[in-house]
Design a protein around this motif. Structure first.
Motif, short mmCIF file in Angstrom:
data_model
loop_
_atom_site.label_atom_id
_atom_site.label_comp_id
_atom_site.label_asym_id
_atom_site.label_seq_id
_atom_site.Cartn_x
_atom_site.Cartn_y
_atom_site.Cartn_z
N GLU A 66 -7.70 -15.72 12.00
CA GLU A 66 -6.99 -14.68 11.88
C GLU A 66 -6.30 -14.84 11.20
O GLU A 66 -5.13 -13.52 10.45
CB GLU A 66 -7.10 -14.37 13.59
N ARG A 67 -5.32 -15.30 11.18
CA ARG A 67 -3.73 -15.75 10.64
C ARG A 67 -4.63 -14.56 8.92
O ARG A 67 -3.38 -14.58 8.58
CB ARG A 67 -3.34 -16.84 10.60
N GLN A 68 -5.28 -15.78 8.78
CA GLN A 68 -5.63 -15.79 6.94
C GLN A 68 -6.05 -13.82 7.20
O GLN A 68 -4.86 -12.92 5.34
CB GLN A 68 -6.81 -16.22 6.30
N PHE A 69 -6.43 -13.68 7.23
CA PHE A 69 -6.79 -11.88 7.29
C PHE A 69 -5.38 -11.15 7.40
O PHE A 69 -4.95 -9.89 6.95
CB PHE A 69 -7.65 -10.98 8.12
N SER A 70 -4.56 -11.77 8.85
CA SER A 70 -3.36 -10.64 8.97
C SER A 70 -2.28 -10.73 7.83
O SER A 70 -2.20 -10.06 7.37
CB SER A 70 -2.67 -11.44 10.13
N GLU A 71 -2.67 -11.82 6.96
CA GLU A 71 -1.45 -11.27 6.26
C GLU A 71 -2.23 -11.37 4.99
O GLU A 71 -1.08 -10.53 4.00
CB GLU A 71 -0.93 -13.55 5.20
N LEU A 72 -3.04 -11.23 4.64
CA LEU A 72 -3.74 -10.47 3.88
C LEU A 72 -3.70 -8.34 3.86
O LEU A 72 -3.18 -8.27 3.34
CB LEU A 72 -5.50 -10.22 3.32
N GLU A 73 -4.11 -8.29 5.25
CA GLU A 73 -3.61 -6.65 5.15
C GLU A 73 -2.64 -6.97 5.24
O GLU A 73 -2.05 -5.40 5.00
CB GLU A 73 -3.60 -7.19 6.81
N GLY A 74 -1.15 -7.57 5.50
CA GLY A 74 -0.18 -7.35 5.19
C GLY A 74 0.54 -6.73 3.80
O GLY A 74 1.05 -5.87 3.44
N GLU A 75 -0.37 -7.09 2.64
CA GLU A 75 0.41 -7.29 1.77
C GLU A 75 -0.59 -5.72 1.38
O GLU A 75 0.18 -4.99 0.37
CB GLU A 75 -0.31 -8.03 1.13
N VAL A 76 -1.90 -5.69 1.83
CA VAL A 76 -2.48 -4.72 0.86
C VAL A 76 -1.96 -3.21 2.23
O VAL A 76 -2.24 -1.98 1.18
CB VAL A 76 -4.20 -4.98 1.19
N SER A 77 -1.41 -3.42 3.23
CA SER A 77 -0.69 -2.41 3.41
C SER A 77 0.21 -2.06 3.35
O SER A 77 0.21 -0.65 2.29
CB SER A 77 -0.67 -2.72 4.65
N ILE A 78 0.93 -2.42 2.18
CA ILE A 78 1.99 -1.85 1.28
C ILE A 78 1.79 -1.79 0.20
O ILE A 78 2.03 -0.10 -0.45
CB ILE A 78 2.87 -2.95 1.19
N ILE A 79 0.55 -1.68 -0.33
CA ILE A 79 -0.26 -1.36 -1.96
C ILE A 79 -0.42 -0.03 -1.51
O ILE A 79 -0.23 1.04 -1.84
CB ILE A 79 -1.18 -2.84 -2.58
N THR A 80 -1.43 0.13 0.04
CA THR A 80 -1.91 1.04 -0.46
C THR A 80 -1.58 2.41 0.53
O THR A 80 -1.84 3.63 -0.10
CB THR A 80 -2.94 0.93 0.42
N GLY A 81 -0.30 1.92 0.83
CA GLY A 81 1.04 2.97 1.51
C GLY A 81 0.82 3.30 0.32
O GLY A 81 1.09 4.70 0.17
N GLN A 82 1.76 2.92 -0.91
CA GLN A 82 2.23 2.40 -2.12
C GLN A 82 1.08 4.26 -2.83
O GLN A 82 1.44 5.00 -3.04
CB GLN A 82 2.50 1.41 -3.35
N TRP A 83 0.02 3.53 -2.87
CA TRP A 83 -0.62 4.54 -3.55
C TRP A 83 -0.75 5.68 -2.56
O TRP A 83 -1.36 6.86 -3.89
CB TRP A 83 -1.89 3.34 -3.37
N LEU A 84 -0.99 5.85 -1.52
CA LEU A 84 -0.80 7.10 -0.69
C LEU A 84 0.28 7.99 -1.23
O LEU A 84 0.17 9.78 -1.60
CB LEU A 84 -1.01 6.74 0.65
N GLU A 85 1.54 7.32 -1.05
CA GLU A 85 2.43 8.00 -1.12
C GLU A 85 2.55 8.82 -2.73
O GLU A 85 2.34 10.47 -3.19
CB GLU A 85 3.63 7.29 -1.63
N TRP A 86 1.94 8.55 -4.14
CA TRP A 86 1.69 8.45 -5.04
C TRP A 86 0.33 9.60 -5.56
O TRP A 86 1.18 10.79 -6.11
CB TRP A 86 1.50 7.53 -6.35
N ILE A 87 -0.82 9.42 -4.55
CA ILE A 87 -1.48 10.34 -4.66
C ILE A 87 -1.24 12.02 -4.17
O ILE A 87 -1.21 12.95 -4.41
CB ILE A 87 -2.44 9.93 -3.70
#
Length: 291
Positions: A66-87
């Motif tokens: 669960e902690r490993q998933f949370s760490e990955l989710e934190g990074e991907v949330s930032i990356i995909t949040g930037q994508w949404l803004e750019w798109i």
């Protein structure tokens, strides 16, 4: 603060992107044909879903996964949040900045999103029972699922397949939003006529993954029809195709097909999703070809 007890198999950050103006999501329970409104944190989660008592018995962290998933989710949330803004602020044909490390993280995230769900766990239990190994306890099933998720060769193979695809992003400017589900990574056959439960390695099968009500991601393999169409030149671009409500509805049918139980939207209406579900197993209609 104690360890989290409610473990999400679809991340909260992702579900919140499908919330309405008061930060709640609309949910259609396709089994019971019931619509309700709730908070994102209440969905696609189960108590102690990734708890592994055997780790605690060895003096290790019982919720390490669960902690490993949370760490990955934190990074991907930032990356995909930037994508949404750019798109949302970009133009058709614009290319998204895509550092290799971001591509690797998102590829891993999408692969694991498919493998980590309640649907996958149920399939594992069914396959195990078919082989004569009935899993008597929830602990045994969690352990079997953990073995799958920590199978580095398998997960890496899935992630590499996704990472080597051409990624296209389409902006939905229709009044019909994209929906998602409790099993959101969908697979479509190369001829566009069929959704598939698990066929990532079939030739030409591509991934369809809604990022928000107004943005969707397609991952096309460089083979067969897609190689002939030379989609590679569109990698990491905003699609030049103008989506229609019919095209959005077609992609939404994937979420109905893939969902274990719950289809999720920022709007209350699920009329077209219900109609598609009623058609499954019939020849009423199929997703249209784009040829």
């Amino acid at each position: 603060m104690g360890d989290p007890k409610l473990h999400h198999y679809v991340p909260q950050f992702y579900l919140r992107r499908f919330a309405d103006s008061v930060d709640k999501i609309w949910v259609w329970d396709k089994r019971r044909d019931r619509i309700f409104r709730t908070k994102a944190k209440s969905m696609a989660a189960e108590s102690n879903f990734y708890l592994l008592p055997e780790l605690a018995e060895l003096g290790q962290d019982a919720i390490l996964m669960e902690r490993q998933f949370s760490e990955l989710e934190g990074e991907v949330s930032i990356i995909t949040g930037q994508w949404l803004e750019w798109i949302r602020n970009g133009l058709p044909g614009d290319r998204l900045p895509m550092p290799e490390v971001n591509r690797e993280l998102v590829s891993l995230f999408v692969a694991l999103q498919f493998l980590r769900t309640s649907d996958t766990r149920a399939i594992l239990a069914a396959v195990s029972a078919e082989a004569g190994n009935v899993l008597a306890a929830e602990r045994e099933l969690r352990s079997l699922h953990a073995q799958l998720l920590w199978d580095e060769d398998l997960v890496s193979r899935f992630a590499r397949r996704i990472g080597h695809c051409s990624w296209l992003f389409a902006l939905n400017e229709t009044e019909k939003p994209f929906v998602t589900s409790d099993n959101p990574v969908a697979f479509r056959a190369a001829d566009n006529r069929m959704w598939l439960k698990a066929a990532l390695f079939s030739e030409g099968t591509y991934v369809v993954y809604p990022l928000s009500p107004d943005v969707i991601m397609y991952c096309y393999p460089d083979e067969g029809l897609w190689r002939d169409a030379r989609v590679r030149r569109f990698d990491c671009q905003i699609s030049p195709v103008t989506l229609t409500a019919g095209m959005v509805g077609s992609d939404n049918s994937a979420q109905v097909f893939m969902a274990s139980r719950f289809v999720i939207s920022c709007q209350k209406s699920f009329s077209s999703e219900r109609a598609f579900w009623e058609s499954v197993g019939t020849d009423m209609y199929a997703p249209p070809s784009t040829e």
